[in-house]
Scaffold this motif. Structure first.
Motif, mmCIF file in Angstrom:
data_model
loop_
_atom_site.group_PDB
_atom_site.id
_atom_site.type_symbol
_atom_site.label_atom_id
_atom_site.label_comp_id
_atom_site.label_asym_id
_atom_site.label_seq_id
_atom_site.Cartn_x
_atom_site.Cartn_y
_atom_site.Cartn_z
ATOM 1 N N ILE A 1 43.219 32.405 49.060
ATOM 2 C CA ILE A 1 44.158 33.395 49.605
ATOM 3 C C ILE A 1 43.441 34.321 50.580
ATOM 4 O O ILE A 1 43.894 34.555 51.703
ATOM 5 N N LEU A 2 42.280 34.824 50.137
ATOM 6 C CA LEU A 2 41.546 35.761 50.998
ATOM 7 C C LEU A 2 41.055 35.063 52.262
ATOM 8 O O LEU A 2 41.003 35.664 53.334
ATOM 9 N N THR B 1 45.678 43.463 58.369
ATOM 10 C CA THR B 1 45.639 42.327 59.289
ATOM 11 C C THR B 1 47.010 41.991 59.861
ATOM 12 O O THR B 1 47.186 40.970 60.504
ATOM 13 N N LEU C 1 44.502 45.038 46.439
ATOM 14 C CA LEU C 1 43.584 44.544 47.472
ATOM 15 C C LEU C 1 44.333 43.699 48.499
ATOM 16 O O LEU C 1 44.148 43.873 49.720
ATOM 17 N N LEU C 2 45.196 42.816 48.003
ATOM 18 C CA LEU C 2 45.932 41.937 48.925
ATOM 19 C C LEU C 2 46.895 42.737 49.795
ATOM 20 O O LEU C 2 47.027 42.456 50.984
ATOM 21 N N LEU D 1 34.284 41.197 46.953
ATOM 22 C CA LEU D 1 35.497 42.021 46.884
ATOM 23 C C LEU D 1 36.044 42.078 45.464
ATOM 24 O O LEU D 1 36.446 43.140 44.990
ATOM 25 N N PHE D 2 36.049 40.928 44.786
ATOM 26 C CA PHE D 2 36.594 40.907 43.430
ATOM 27 C C PHE D 2 35.780 41.814 42.510
ATOM 28 O O PHE D 2 36.332 42.654 41.788
ATOM 29 N N PRO E 1 41.590 35.244 59.870
ATOM 30 C CA PRO E 1 42.130 36.043 60.984
ATOM 31 C C PRO E 1 41.148 37.079 61.517
ATOM 32 O O PRO E 1 40.977 37.203 62.733
ATOM 33 N N VAL E 2 40.484 37.800 60.601
ATOM 34 C CA VAL E 2 39.546 38.836 61.065
ATOM 35 C C VAL E 2 38.383 38.176 61.807
ATOM 36 O O VAL E 2 37.949 38.644 62.856
ATOM 37 N N LEU F 1 44.036 34.916 54.456
ATOM 38 C CA LEU F 1 44.642 36.226 54.740
ATOM 39 C C LEU F 1 43.658 37.176 55.414
ATOM 40 O O LEU F 1 44.048 38.049 56.192
ATOM 41 N N PHE F 2 42.376 36.998 55.113
ATOM 42 C CA PHE F 2 41.402 37.993 55.564
ATOM 43 C C PHE F 2 40.294 37.370 56.411
ATOM 44 O O PHE F 2 40.130 37.706 57.588
ATOM 45 N N LEU G 1 43.916 43.251 42.199
ATOM 46 C CA LEU G 1 43.946 42.244 43.256
ATOM 47 C C LEU G 1 45.216 42.380 44.089
ATOM 48 O O LEU G 1 45.189 42.176 45.309
ATOM 49 N N LEU H 1 42.014 33.105 44.521
ATOM 50 C CA LEU H 1 41.813 34.305 45.341
ATOM 51 C C LEU H 1 40.957 33.982 46.555
ATOM 52 O O LEU H 1 41.194 34.504 47.652
ATOM 53 N N ILE I 1 44.833 44.409 52.418
ATOM 54 C CA ILE I 1 44.376 43.471 53.451
ATOM 55 C C ILE I 1 45.530 43.006 54.336
ATOM 56 O O ILE I 1 45.393 42.906 55.559
ATOM 57 N N SER I 2 46.710 42.769 53.714
ATOM 58 C CA SER I 2 47.843 42.352 54.549
ATOM 59 C C SER I 2 48.226 43.450 55.523
ATOM 60 O O SER I 2 48.559 43.175 56.676
ATOM 61 N N GLN J 1 41.685 31.741 38.728
ATOM 62 C CA GLN J 1 42.234 32.877 39.483
ATOM 63 C C GLN J 1 41.319 33.259 40.645
ATOM 64 O O GLN J 1 41.770 33.512 41.758
ATOM 65 N N VAL J 2 39.986 33.256 40.386
ATOM 66 C CA VAL J 2 39.038 33.632 41.444
ATOM 67 C C VAL J 2 39.021 32.574 42.552
ATOM 68 O O VAL J 2 38.969 32.900 43.736
ATOM 69 N N TRP K 1 45.297 41.746 37.921
ATOM 70 C CA TRP K 1 46.466 41.527 38.775
ATOM 71 C C TRP K 1 46.809 42.793 39.547
ATOM 72 O O TRP K 1 47.118 42.732 40.734
#
Lengths: 236, 153
Positions: free
Chosen positions: B34-35, A46, A38-39, A92-93, B42-43, B38-39, A35, B31, A42-43, B27-28, A32
């Motif tokens: 979300i990624l 971007t 990381l979030l 990434l993870f 947009p990118v 979020l990533f 991550l 993620l 990234i936020s 969780q992955v 947690w």
């Protein structure tokens, strides 16, 4: 003291009991934190996207391009777009977990049992990732080719059938144990060296650990992409 | 010593697999979503928009370049024909002037010859006139001489 250290190092967990199920709390705590970082990263990168990239956006675009190249070369031009987020997330993870585990001095935070470290040094995490990869390539093959996916098992000759079936088991096994073994071994080596010679000597090994961590993330993502690419590949 | 608790123990161990596994998988997957929003999306949008922009510009530039090359070739042929035309005009003019020069030379020659002839004729007539007069005077003088000689005797 040595036994105490060793016992602390290996196979001890911070158990969370929720109803009937037991969890390794330290894995979730570190994941947690990492991550979250990381979030946030990234936020921030971007938040304000521009056509002329600056600062963080530049770095994120480089990362995006790197992941796209990885997915495209392994999965192929046709369907790499569908799988790029998954491959990128795996990369990434694993990368953030490995490096976070190696770079952040978790030992300063004392837990009642077990200790904080790379989430990928726990077998549960790596098996979870590997099983996700297995599910993904089955799903990719079936959704792209329907039942023709199973032609792959008798390609190029039916003699391959037992080996291909065996592969479905060895793939997640090797994926999970490779990552788990490398990261755990790295943590143990650094831990033992720090315990024996607290100064200077562990530093090259730590650098080696960083290198291994990055390589493992790349290997995991590349293999995942390769398996998916193998499943969606058209045989002629 | 290190491996003391590797597989052992009912509690813990390296290969202690429990509910951490499915929860970590969930969780992955979360993620990933979300990624993605979020990533990756947009990118990707920004990068692909830029790539399109760049490739469009390259195509446009290539079109312009080919146009320029065509115009250049056009101009070159025009230049070539203009050069040939100029050469032709110069040659024509040279021929013309040559002709004119020759004509003028001929005319001048003729004129000079004519005036030379005229002068010669005039000289000739004057010479003959002078010769006549001279012979007249010679006759007169001879008469005088003859008369005087006759008178003296």
């Amino acid at each position: 003291m040595l036994t105490n250290f060793a016992a602390l190092e290996v196979g001890q967990h911070l158990y969370w009991q929720i109803g009937n199920i037991r969890l390794h709390g330290q894995v979730f705590l570190t994941s947690w934190i990492l991550l979250g970082a990381l979030l946030v990263f990234i936020s921030l990168g971007t938040k304000k996207m521009e056509n002329d990239p600056k600062g963080l956006q530049n770095l994120l675009e480089f990362l995006w391009d790197y992941i796209r190249d990885l997915a495209r070369t392994q999965i192929g031009e046709k369907v790499y777009r569908d799988w790029m987020p998954f491959i990128g997330t795996l990369f990434l993870f694993v990368f953030v977990s490995n490096w976070g585990g190696a770079l952040i001095p978790w030992r300063l935070i004392k837990l009642p049992s077990g200790e904080l470290g790379a989430p990928t040094a726990d077998i549960n995490t790596t098996i979870a990732l590997a099983l996700l990869v297995s599910l993904s390539y089955f799903y990719a093959g079936l959704s792209n080719k329907g039942w023709r996916y199973f032609e792959y098992y008798v390609h190029p000759t039916p003699i391959m059938l037992p080996f291909k079936i065996l592969e479905d088991f060895t793939k997640p096994l090797s994926l999970s144990f490779r990552l788990f073994g490398n990261i755990l071994a790295d943590e143990l080596v650094v831990g033992v060296l720090v315990f024996l010679v607290p100064l200077i000597l562990p530093i090259p090994v730590m650098f080696l650990g960083l290198f291994t961590s990055a390589i493992q993330a790349l290997i995991f993502a590349t293999l995942a992409a390769y398996y998916i690419g193998e499943a969606v590949e058209e045989h002629h | 010593m290190l491996a003391f608790n590797f597989f052992g123990a009912t509690e813990g161990g390296l290969f202690d697999i429990n509910a951490t596994l499915p929860l970590m998988a969930i969780q992955v997957v979360a993620l990933t979503y979300i990624l993605n929003s979020l990533f990756f999306k947009p990118v990707g949008n920004v990068v692909e928009k830029r790539e399109k922009f760049v490739s469009n510009n390259i195509i446009e530039a290539k079109n312009k370049l080919s146009e320029v090359k065509k115009l250049e070739a056009d101009l070159l042929t025009q230049l070539q024909s203009a050069r040939l035309e100029a050469q032709r005009i110069v040659n024509e003019a040279e021929n013309e002037s040559d002709k004119l020069y020759k004509e003028a030379l001929e005319l001048a020659n003729d004129e000079a010859n004519a005036s030379k002839e005229k002068a010669r004729l005039e000289i000739e007539s004057q010479t003959s006139a002078a010769r006549d007069q001279l012979s007249k005077q010679a006759d007169y003088l001879s008469e005088l001489i003859v008369n005087r000689l006759i008178l003296e005797k």
